[in-house]
Motif scaffolding. Sequence first.
Motif, short mmCIF file in Angstrom:
data_model
loop_
_atom_site.label_atom_id
_atom_site.label_comp_id
_atom_site.label_asym_id
_atom_site.label_seq_id
_atom_site.Cartn_x
_atom_site.Cartn_y
_atom_site.Cartn_z
N LYS A 250 10.04 -81.05 -78.75
CA LYS A 250 10.78 -79.88 -78.27
C LYS A 250 10.04 -78.57 -78.56
O LYS A 250 9.98 -77.68 -77.71
CB LYS A 250 12.17 -79.84 -78.91
CG LYS A 250 13.00 -78.63 -78.48
CD LYS A 250 14.39 -78.67 -79.08
CE LYS A 250 15.22 -77.46 -78.64
NZ LYS A 250 16.60 -77.51 -79.18
N THR A 251 9.46 -78.47 -79.75
CA THR A 251 8.85 -77.19 -80.15
C THR A 251 7.36 -77.29 -80.43
O THR A 251 6.75 -76.32 -80.89
CB THR A 251 9.54 -76.65 -81.42
OG1 THR A 251 9.37 -77.60 -82.49
CG2 THR A 251 11.02 -76.41 -81.17
N ARG A 252 6.78 -78.47 -80.18
CA ARG A 252 5.36 -78.66 -80.47
C ARG A 252 4.82 -79.79 -79.61
O ARG A 252 5.57 -80.71 -79.25
CB ARG A 252 5.14 -79.01 -81.94
CG ARG A 252 5.65 -80.41 -82.29
CD ARG A 252 5.51 -80.75 -83.76
NE ARG A 252 6.57 -80.16 -84.55
CZ ARG A 252 6.72 -80.36 -85.85
NH1 ARG A 252 5.87 -81.14 -86.50
NH2 ARG A 252 7.72 -79.81 -86.50
#
Length: 339
Positions: A250-252
């Motif tokens: 999601k974030t990486r």
Amino acid sequence: MKLATLKDSTRDGRLVVVSKDLTQCSEVGHIARTLQAALDDWAYVGPRLERVADGIETGAQPTIRFHEHDAASPLPRAYQWADGSAYLNHVELVRRARNAEMPESFRTDPLMYQGGSDSFLGPRDPIPLGDEAWGADMEGEIAVIVGDVPMGASVDEAREAIRLVLLVNDVSLRGLIPSELAKGFGFFQSKPSSAFSPVAVSPDELGSAWDGGRLSLPLKVDLNGKPFGRANAGVDMTFDFPQLIVHAAKTRPLVAGTIIGSGTVSNKLDGGPGRPVADGGAGYSCIAEIRTIETINLGVPKTPFLHFGDTVRIEMKDDKGHSIFGAIEQTVTKYEKAG
């Protein structure tokens, strides 16, 4: 295709392609010396390894005898090991045992922690334990190894990124977990080195048991030679592997060679928490789960955690009774500092 890493004098071992029946293997150093090197260039290397695998089965490829005891974990170390908790029956039971309700968000947002990936145990290596009071436990799981996954990946992108499937013994030190979680900063000391199956398998090798996200076969967990768990890994898996991968990315971005675990395989049968194998049930993939059921039913846990000398075996067989990944078989030993 089945891949393994043989131990040698290097940290990362040497990659081999293994026959379907796990008896023969072929050295492939001219294609890729290590599994990580193969994953880094999968579009080119993967098809070449497939041709070797085909040659092993037809007899056209030179082979040597494959011994599971000679194998390291397929990735002896990895850039990342992220373990989910996809079987909510396990989560719910653990929380019930301490009179805590499971938040409704757990049903829509996967749990996941980042484990240590710099040093995995070999599938037949002992489990070194400093103190029995730490409460050593096995956790039988399924895992996947992915190729490169972009940040914000879709479910379809995540599914396409799955390169290999393997088994896990995610060793946990239950006696250390409560104090670590109470700090509000997650696991560290309570999650020592994990071990993976001798062989990692391409999804196409799994046939109809693999639906692109779940592996629907019983996970055989034995303790000291006796059946302990036979839970079906495709049953009661709230989040499949593409969903877990999406959550992790999601974030990486995730780099090739990242390992994503399912968490402890756990079945909720007949509307209840399941029964021991000896009573005709699917049993359990970790000791903590049977202890929670004992606490719920009896008020106190009866089954002890692992002692020095105890042996854990984790394996999965196909519908014809043939081992797919080879076996994780480990004995708990007293850790003695070298030198």
